[in-house]
Enzyme design. Structure first.
Site, short mmCIF file in Angstrom:
data_model
loop_
_atom_site.label_atom_id
_atom_site.label_comp_id
_atom_site.label_asym_id
_atom_site.label_seq_id
_atom_site.Cartn_x
_atom_site.Cartn_y
_atom_site.Cartn_z
CE LYS A 146 -1.71 -10.99 -16.54
NZ LYS A 146 -2.83 -10.10 -16.85
CG ASP B 58 -1.26 -7.27 -15.43
OD1 ASP B 58 -2.48 -7.33 -15.65
OD2 ASP B 58 -0.79 -7.44 -14.29
P1 NDP Z 1 -0.32 -0.20 -13.40
O1 NDP Z 1 1.03 -0.74 -13.17
O2 NDP Z 1 -0.51 0.82 -14.47
O3 NDP Z 1 -0.93 0.40 -12.05
C1 NDP Z 1 -1.07 -0.41 -10.90
C2 NDP Z 1 -1.52 0.47 -9.77
O4 NDP Z 1 -1.85 -0.35 -8.66
C3 NDP Z 1 -0.45 1.41 -9.28
O5 NDP Z 1 -1.05 2.56 -8.77
C4 NDP Z 1 0.22 0.60 -8.19
O6 NDP Z 1 0.91 1.37 -7.21
C5 NDP Z 1 -0.96 -0.11 -7.58
N1 NDP Z 1 -0.53 -1.38 -6.98
C6 NDP Z 1 0.08 -2.42 -7.61
N2 NDP Z 1 0.36 -3.40 -6.74
C7 NDP Z 1 -0.09 -2.97 -5.55
C8 NDP Z 1 -0.12 -3.53 -4.27
N3 NDP Z 1 0.40 -4.76 -4.03
N4 NDP Z 1 -0.68 -2.82 -3.26
C9 NDP Z 1 -1.21 -1.58 -3.49
N5 NDP Z 1 -1.21 -0.98 -4.69
C10 NDP Z 1 -0.66 -1.67 -5.70
O7 NDP Z 1 -1.25 -1.47 -13.69
P2 NDP Z 1 -2.67 -1.56 -14.38
O8 NDP Z 1 -3.45 -0.34 -14.10
O9 NDP Z 1 -2.46 -1.98 -15.78
O10 NDP Z 1 -3.31 -2.82 -13.63
C11 NDP Z 1 -4.09 -2.70 -12.43
C12 NDP Z 1 -4.95 -3.94 -12.26
O11 NDP Z 1 -5.80 -4.09 -13.41
C13 NDP Z 1 -4.19 -5.26 -12.14
O12 NDP Z 1 -4.91 -6.13 -11.29
C14 NDP Z 1 -4.24 -5.82 -13.56
O13 NDP Z 1 -4.08 -7.22 -13.60
C15 NDP Z 1 -5.64 -5.40 -13.96
N6 NDP Z 1 -5.90 -5.36 -15.40
C16 NDP Z 1 -5.15 -4.57 -16.22
C17 NDP Z 1 -5.42 -4.54 -17.57
C18 NDP Z 1 -4.71 -3.61 -18.50
O14 NDP Z 1 -5.14 -3.51 -19.67
N7 NDP Z 1 -3.68 -2.91 -18.09
C19 NDP Z 1 -6.46 -5.42 -18.17
C20 NDP Z 1 -7.26 -6.14 -17.19
C21 NDP Z 1 -6.95 -6.11 -15.87
P3 NDP Z 1 2.53 1.49 -7.26
O15 NDP Z 1 2.81 2.41 -8.40
O16 NDP Z 1 2.89 2.04 -5.94
O17 NDP Z 1 3.03 0.10 -7.49
#
Ligand code: NDP
Length: 449
Positions: free
Chosen positions: A122, A162
């Site tokens: 990571k 991510d």
């Molecule tokens: P994105 O950046 O596309 O989206 C993240 C979302 O979560 C946004 O809406 C963001 O809001 C919100 N968010 C992030 N941090 C916070 C926080 N501290 N408090 C509240 N809301 C928050 O990321 P992903 O969709 O790719 O990832 C989301 C989750 O899924 C993570 O935990 C990631 O590790 C996990 N994941 C992702 C994978 C992938 O293929 N992308 C694979 C496996 C797991 P804002 O825009 O306001 O920051």
């Protein structure tokens, strides 16, 4: 177990998220260690919790106003026991070594569950893409890759996206890698379709999580049809979770970002989802704008004085936490149960605190931990690597069929491992044990390295 945990905690006392992830795995695998003393003798736990390599570097870049900015970059190469290091890059101001170590640790077991040959890693940076121009994001990504390129490669370490790293960031990093190495290789996954990407990769984590929940429901002769679902986040994982739930006849009523959440009792249909995708992926706006456009939706701003998250306090059948770590605490978990939720599919990594997990397990609901439920993303990254190596592109249907099959296999592996160790129905134990056994056995085969 306490000796092993102390060993990890004493080494890095301030890495709380990493300790949390290790403790969860240790609890699950204690019966395995008791039954197989060779793992204890080979010090598998002490070795598996120590990254094979940890890289930290300076990322200097110049913003649009001509000011020099300095961020911090990381790559954690946790385990190469079953394949090249594989795992995403996170760009978010909250990124620390502890967060990335917990994610890298989880990734090792998750990747083992996919049945594909991938080790765990990571990385990322405390850089915040939010509010930056495309030019600033490009400058940052180029500087980040100007150091990272020395450490990665298609047979060494293959990063992906991510939080904060989507198609735009992968594109800029891939361009810089190609320029520095003078090579067009599959060194990153999540690439654009015209330059080595795989169909279904953007959809894979969300779709996979919903497939996993469908499998859990099938064990109770039930399905997602007519189920009401709570979803947090509004990024990549959340968007495609909503899409697949709709596809399978369910209804999602919430989405969020770090400022607040929307509740739309009438359900987020295909048109509304298209609006969210344009808002988040193209306009890079805030989820509040959903409620400005659709009057049936209610927007609630985050209130940091509350000790619970109101998003998890609505009547529903399923919950898909898809934002970030520790977003469901004990109180939230109890609220979910009290409001009728009996299926939890973790799209995010470690979104539930240990208290929340215990409440889910005590209530014997269908709880799919992230390690298993969100493994679809890295699985299709693995399929992207296969296609790159063969220099072939599979069709959408072919990749989706493989993804669905992988999620079914992961589900079965969890069921089999938990049953073998007398913890039937406990997917946390199942995922941890099945992933651990594959990695631990490979480590034993390869000697002390
Ligand atoms: P994105 O950046 O596309 O989206 C993240 C979302 O979560 C946004 O809406 C963001 O809001 C919100 N968010 C992030 N941090 C916070 C926080 N501290 N408090 C509240 N809301 C928050 O990321 P992903 O969709 O790719 O990832 C989301 C989750 O899924 C993570 O935990 C990631 O590790 C996990 N994941 C992702 C994978 C992938 O293929 N992308 C694979 C496996 C797991 P804002 O825009 O306001 O920051």
């Amino acid at each position: 177990m306490s000796d092993l945990l102390s060993f990890v905690k004493d080494r890095d006392p301030d890495q709380k998220e990493f300790h949390q992830a290790v403790e969860e795995v240790l609890e699950s695998v204690m019966p395995v260690l008791e039954r197989n003393p060779e793992y204890v003798k080979a010090k598998i736990i002490e070795r598996i919790t120590e990254p094979e390599r940890l890289i930290q570097f300076r990322v200097p870049w110049v913003d649009d106003a001509g000011n020099v900015q300095v961020n911090r970059g990381f790559r954690i190469e946790m385990s190469s026991a079953i394949g090249p290091y594989k795992g995403g890059l996170r760009f978010h101001p909250s990124v620390t070594l502890s967060i990335l170590k917990f994610l890298a640790f989880e990734q090792v077991f998750k990747n083992a569950l996919t049945t594909l040959p991938m080790g765990g890693g990571k990385g990322g940076s405390d850089f915040d893409p939010k509010g930056k121009s495309d030019n600033e994001v490009m400058k940052f990504c180029q500087s980040f890759m100007s150091e990272l390129f020395r450490h990665i490669g298609p047979d060494t370490d293959v990063p992906a996206g991510d939080i904060g790293v989507g198609g735009r960031e992968i594109g800029y990093m891939f361009g810089q890698y190609k320029k520095l190495r003078n090579e067009f290789t599959g060194v990153l996954t999540g690439k654009g379709l015209a330059w080595g990407g795989s169909l279904i990769r953007p959809e894979a984590t969300g779709y996979g999580c919903v497939y996993f929940c469908a499998e859990m429901l099938a064990t109770k002769e039930d399905s997602l049809k007519d189920k009401t679902c709570l979803v947090s986040g509004s990024g990549n994982v959340a968007q495609y979770t909503v899409e697949k739930v709709l596809d399978l006849g369910g209804k999602c009523v919430t989405l969020s970002d770090s400022s607040g959440y929307i509740y739309d009792e009438t359900g987020i249909d295909a048109d509304k989802l298209a609006f969210v995708m344009d808002l988040k992926n193209v306009k890079r706006g805030r989820i509040k704008e959903y409620a400005d456009k659709y009057s049936e939706a209610v927007y609630t701003e985050i209130d940091s004085t509350l000790d619970y998250n109101p998003l998890w306090h609505h009547k529903a059948d399923c919950a898909f936490p898809s934002a970030t770590q520790n977003e469901i605490n004990g109180k939230d978990a109890q609220n979910l149960i009290d409001n009728g939720v009996f299926v939890v599919g973790e799209g995010a990594n470690m979104p539930s605190t240990p208290d929340a997990i215990n409440i889910f397990l005590d209530n014997k609901i269908l709880y799919g931990p992230g390690k298993a439920a969100n493994a679809g993303g890295v699985a299709v990254s693995g399929l992207e690597m296969s296609q790159n190596s063969m220099r072939l592109d599979w069709t959408r249907e072919e990749v989706d069929t493989r993804l669905n099959l992988i999620m079914k296999n992961i589900h079965q592996a969890c069921v089999d491992a938990s049953t073998e160790y007398g913890m039937e129905g406990n997917y946390v134990a199942g995922a941890n044990i099945a992933g651990f056994l594959k990695v631990a056995n490979s480590m034993i085969d390869q000697g002390i390295v």
